[in-house]
Design a protein around this motif. Structure first.
Motif, short mmCIF file in Angstrom:
data_model
loop_
_atom_site.label_atom_id
_atom_site.label_comp_id
_atom_site.label_asym_id
_atom_site.label_seq_id
_atom_site.Cartn_x
_atom_site.Cartn_y
_atom_site.Cartn_z
N ARG A 247 0.81 -1.11 -0.18
CA ARG A 247 -0.17 0.06 0.17
C ARG A 247 0.95 1.46 0.04
NH1 ARG A 247 -2.63 -2.97 4.12
NH2 ARG A 247 -4.52 -3.85 3.49
N PHE A 248 0.42 2.51 -0.69
CA PHE A 248 1.36 3.49 -1.00
C PHE A 248 0.70 4.75 -0.90
CE2 PHE A 248 2.91 0.67 -4.36
CZ PHE A 248 4.29 1.45 -4.35
N ASP A 249 1.28 5.46 0.43
CA ASP A 249 0.40 6.63 0.86
C ASP A 249 -0.57 6.08 2.33
OD1 ASP A 249 0.23 9.05 1.01
OD2 ASP A 249 -1.08 9.93 -0.83
N VAL A 250 -0.28 5.63 2.80
CA VAL A 250 -1.14 4.99 3.75
C VAL A 250 -1.75 6.05 4.68
CG1 VAL A 250 -1.86 2.99 5.21
CG2 VAL A 250 -0.64 2.99 3.52
N HIS A 251 -2.98 6.74 5.40
CA HIS A 251 -2.99 7.20 6.48
C HIS A 251 -3.51 5.95 7.52
CE1 HIS A 251 -2.18 11.77 4.54
NE2 HIS A 251 -2.28 10.83 4.01
N ALA B 264 4.43 3.94 2.16
CA ALA B 264 4.39 3.17 1.61
C ALA B 264 4.82 1.59 2.99
CB ALA B 264 5.99 2.43 0.43
N GLU B 265 3.35 0.19 2.50
CA GLU B 265 3.47 -0.56 3.45
C GLU B 265 3.53 -2.22 3.15
OE1 GLU B 265 -0.36 -2.17 6.11
OE2 GLU B 265 -0.52 -1.25 4.77
N LEU B 266 4.03 -2.39 3.68
CA LEU B 266 4.04 -4.20 3.16
C LEU B 266 4.21 -4.99 3.98
CD1 LEU B 266 7.52 -5.01 1.17
CD2 LEU B 266 7.19 -3.47 2.85
N VAL B 267 4.28 -6.59 3.28
CA VAL B 267 4.01 -7.77 4.34
C VAL B 267 4.89 -8.58 3.73
CG1 VAL B 267 2.68 -9.59 5.72
CG2 VAL B 267 1.78 -7.40 5.86
N VAL B 268 6.08 -9.12 4.60
CA VAL B 268 6.14 -9.75 3.96
C VAL B 268 6.41 -10.87 5.12
CG1 VAL B 268 8.55 -8.11 3.19
CG2 VAL B 268 8.72 -9.09 5.66
N LYS C 269 10.52 -12.22 1.73
CA LYS C 269 9.67 -11.63 0.20
C LYS C 269 7.69 -11.20 0.89
CE LYS C 269 11.34 -15.62 -1.51
NZ LYS C 269 12.14 -17.13 -2.27
N PRO C 270 7.61 -10.75 -0.58
CA PRO C 270 6.64 -9.51 -0.54
C PRO C 270 6.13 -10.52 -0.40
CG PRO C 270 7.86 -8.48 -1.26
CD PRO C 270 9.24 -9.85 -1.14
N LEU C 271 4.42 -10.36 0.39
CA LEU C 271 3.28 -10.91 0.84
C LEU C 271 2.20 -9.80 -0.07
CD1 LEU C 271 3.81 -13.09 3.76
CD2 LEU C 271 3.79 -13.96 1.47
N PRO C 272 1.18 -10.46 -0.62
CA PRO C 272 -0.21 -9.64 -1.37
C PRO C 272 -0.50 -8.90 0.19
CG PRO C 272 0.02 -11.50 -2.17
CD PRO C 272 0.70 -11.89 -1.16
N VAL C 273 -0.79 -7.73 0.17
CA VAL C 273 -0.75 -6.90 1.40
C VAL C 273 -2.78 -7.10 1.87
CG1 VAL C 273 -0.93 -4.81 1.13
CG2 VAL C 273 -0.36 -5.44 3.37
#
Length: 630
Positions: A510-514, A523-527, A532-536
């Motif tokens: 996700r980008f530009d998260v409030h 930016a937010e991501l789940v690894v 390795k990135p996972l579908p957030v």
């Protein structure tokens, strides 16, 4: 005694020169009769009739006698010690309009020096006679005397609607072109102070000053016009700034103080002039007075003008004065440094010790000013336990008496400093307290509302013993909405482009998260455990008002937040985050995020896209390794 002897001698000498007839002298046992204003005076110091030799004097001798008479009159005016002596002078001698104007000017001077009742002077019949003499021959009054006469009439409180005052004003208006530049400056200064921007005469005087600004000479005139008249005319102020820059080397510290204050009060950020003053302060003026130090840092703070060498000098020079400064002066100084984001550890420590040593003298509002400043700079005193014990004791019984905006700022600052106790949180999170703030749509209220969200986050994530109340869900949802009109910075745009390469696609982050915490994530991501990135979007997101997914995070997986830190996020000329940014990091970490910091001084040095992508991947790997090590 000496003045009395001089006055007697002057009176005797003047009587011998002018040969005043006995009919003009008033016996001390009789009340003098007022002269008719329509009749010309029998004897005048300035004769207007053609010179004659019938009295046995040559023209040269008569001019010498007239000059001596003027000199004697001036001495009598100077030695007069009371309005009664001046009135007696006007009774004993036939005065022309210029001399009557001088008497009125001297009356106003004595009234100012001796703090006399001007109403009594105005009601005196002899004063009215002086006004009549002046008005009857106003064109004969000399220029300098005319300017002083107008100022004196204003100061004495003569009604502006009177014919005599309007006559003097009109005469001044007609003579503006003939007045010297110094006389125009004196008149403009007085009118700006006495009548303000609405004075028609002041605007005419300013027009002349704008046309003749090249006649400006000396720093004193520049300082006077900038501090007293500049706010009325931006055009004149532009000329004055140019002249001040030309004469910058000649200004002394006191004049620099006055000019910078004038710029600050008028919100004129003249960078070339401020730089020149800063240079000369550092090069030529080693010892600065307390007033100069305080007003300079205030002006620089108000104008948001950054000059680290000057800040360091002021902070160093202020420390020896702290013990003798008043609480108001100390609060004012530390607030100015905080506004400039200048963290001077020795000065802040000295201010904290000052607060401990002068607890009784410090008002609650002044103590709040110190706390707000420390929070902005993210400064923790070395003796924080003693300092904050004093703060809590002082605030305990005064919180209800403070205005809601100040209470909100205060509790928010205590949250930044990790000193917010449950009673403070309960006070500001109570519905009765924040209802009026949430209902206000002004920019200031919106800022206070966001700080309430930060306080709510502190209560939830950093204060386990706190049980409520909390802000309603709609207040948190409003905080998670992107503000309108924010400009995209170069760091923000380049970071988003590089993050797409790091995540391997838009779906992986996700980008530009409030968030509902009141903080923004770039930016937010789940690894997973292998980085390795996972579908957030597949996973639950408790930091958002509405989560798109419902799955819990897999074992070993982490939620990662990329945070960019722009230049304004740091204290001046350092790599230390401001208090607000430090609290944001703490809240996001407490919310379950692994943080990857992207400071401007590192990321913007990388010019190629592949360098930036490699930089972000390396930062992510280091953050994960550090997390696993702990």
């Amino acid at each position: 005694m000496a003045a009395l002897l001089v006055r007697r001698c002057c009176w005797q000498h003047l009587g011998a020169i002018t040969a005043i007839p006995a009919s003009l002298l008033t016996p001390p046992t009789k009340v003098p009769l007022p002269r008719a204003l329509s009749q010309p005076p029998p004897v005048s110091f300035h004769t207007s009739s053609p010179p004659s030799r019938t009295d046995g004097f040559s023209v040269k001798e008569q001019l010498e006698e007239s000059g001596n008479a003027d000199k004697m009159m001036g001495e009598l005016l100077e030695t007069a010690g009371s309005p009664q002596e001046l009135f007696q002078l006007s009774e004993l001698h036939a005065l022309n309009s210029n001399q009557a104007s001088l008497v009125i000017t001297q009356l106003s001077r004595l009234a100012a020096e001796q703090k006399l009742d001007t109403g009594q002077i105005l009601r005196d019949q002899r004063f009215q006679q002086l006004l009549g003499i002046t008005d009857s021959q106003i064109s004969q009054v000399w220029n300098n005397t005319l300017v002083n006469l107008l100022r004196s009439l204003y100061w004495l409180g003569v009604e502006r609607s009177r014919r005599e005052v309007r006559s003097v004003e009109q005469e001044v208006l007609w003579r503006l072109r003939r007045l010297s530049f110094r006389q125009l400056v004196a008149l403009a200064e007085f009118l700006a102070t006495r009548q303000g921007k609405d004075s028609k005469l002041l605007h005419e005087v300013i027009k002349k000053l704008e046309l003749r600004w090249t006649e400006l000479e000396g720093t004193r005139t520049v300082v006077t016009l900038m501090s007293k008249v500049g706010q009325v005319s931006p055009t004149l102020m532009d000329r004055l700034e140019d002249k001040a820059l030309e004469l910058a080397e000649q200004f002394n510290p006191e004049e620099i103080r006055k000019v910078t204050l004038a710029l600050a009060y008028q919100n004129r950020r003249c960078v070339p002039l401020l730089r020149a003053f800063s240079y000369h302060l550092l090069q030529k003026h080693s010892d600065l007075s307390l007033n100069v130090l305080m007003d300079l840092i205030f002006a620089y703070g108000k104008l948001n003008f950054h000059q680290p060498q000057v800040f360091q000098k002021i902070a160093t020079d202020l420390q020896p004065h702290l013990a003798t400064m008043t609480p108001l002066e100390v609060t004012r100084c530390i607030r100015s440094f905080a506004l400039l984001k200048w963290l001077s550890l020795p000065l802040c420590e000295a201010v904290a010790q000052y607060a401990l040593d002068n607890t009784r003298q410090l008002s609650v509002s002044q103590l709040c000013g110190i706390i707000l400043s420390f929070a902005r700079l993210n400064f923790q005193p070395s003796g924080s336990e003693d300092f904050f014990s004093m703060v809590h004791e002082k605030l305990q019984s005064h919180l209800d008496r403070l205005e809601p905006p100040l209470v909100t700022e205060l509790v928010w600052s205590l949250c930044v400093l990790q000193q917010a106790r449950a009673p403070y949180l309960q006070h500001v999170l109570a519905p009765s307290f924040h209802a009026h703030i949430r209902g206000d749509q002004s920019l200031k209220a919106q800022n206070l509302g966001l700080k309430l969200v930060h306080i709510n986050t502190t209560a939830k994530l950093e204060t386990p013993e706190y049980r409520g109340p909390f802000l309603p869900a709609e207040a948190l949802s409003a905080a998670a909405v992107a503000p309108v009109g924010d400009k995209v910075t170069p760091l923000q745009s380049s970071l988003q482009e590089a993050l797409v390469g790091v995540l391997g696609g838009q779906d992986n982050g996700r980008f530009d998260v409030h968030t509902i915490y009141g903080w923004h994530i770039d930016a937010e991501l789940v690894v997973d455990s292998d980085n390795k990135p996972l579908p957030v979007k597949d996973f639950a997101a408790p930091h958002l008002p509405r989560s798109e997914g419902t799955k819990p995070l897999p074992p070993g997986a982490r939620r990662v937040a990329f945070l960019r830190w722009e230049f304004p996020s740091f204290t001046n000329r350092s790599k230390e985050l401001l208090g607000r940014c430090a609290m944001a990091r703490r809240h996001l970490q407490a919310g379950g995020f692994l943080l990857v910091d992207v400071p401007h001084y590192e990321f913007l040095e990388l010019k190629l896209e592949r360098q930036r992508v490699a930089y972000l991947k390396d930062k992510l790997n280091k953050a994960m390794a550090k997390e696993m090590a702990t």
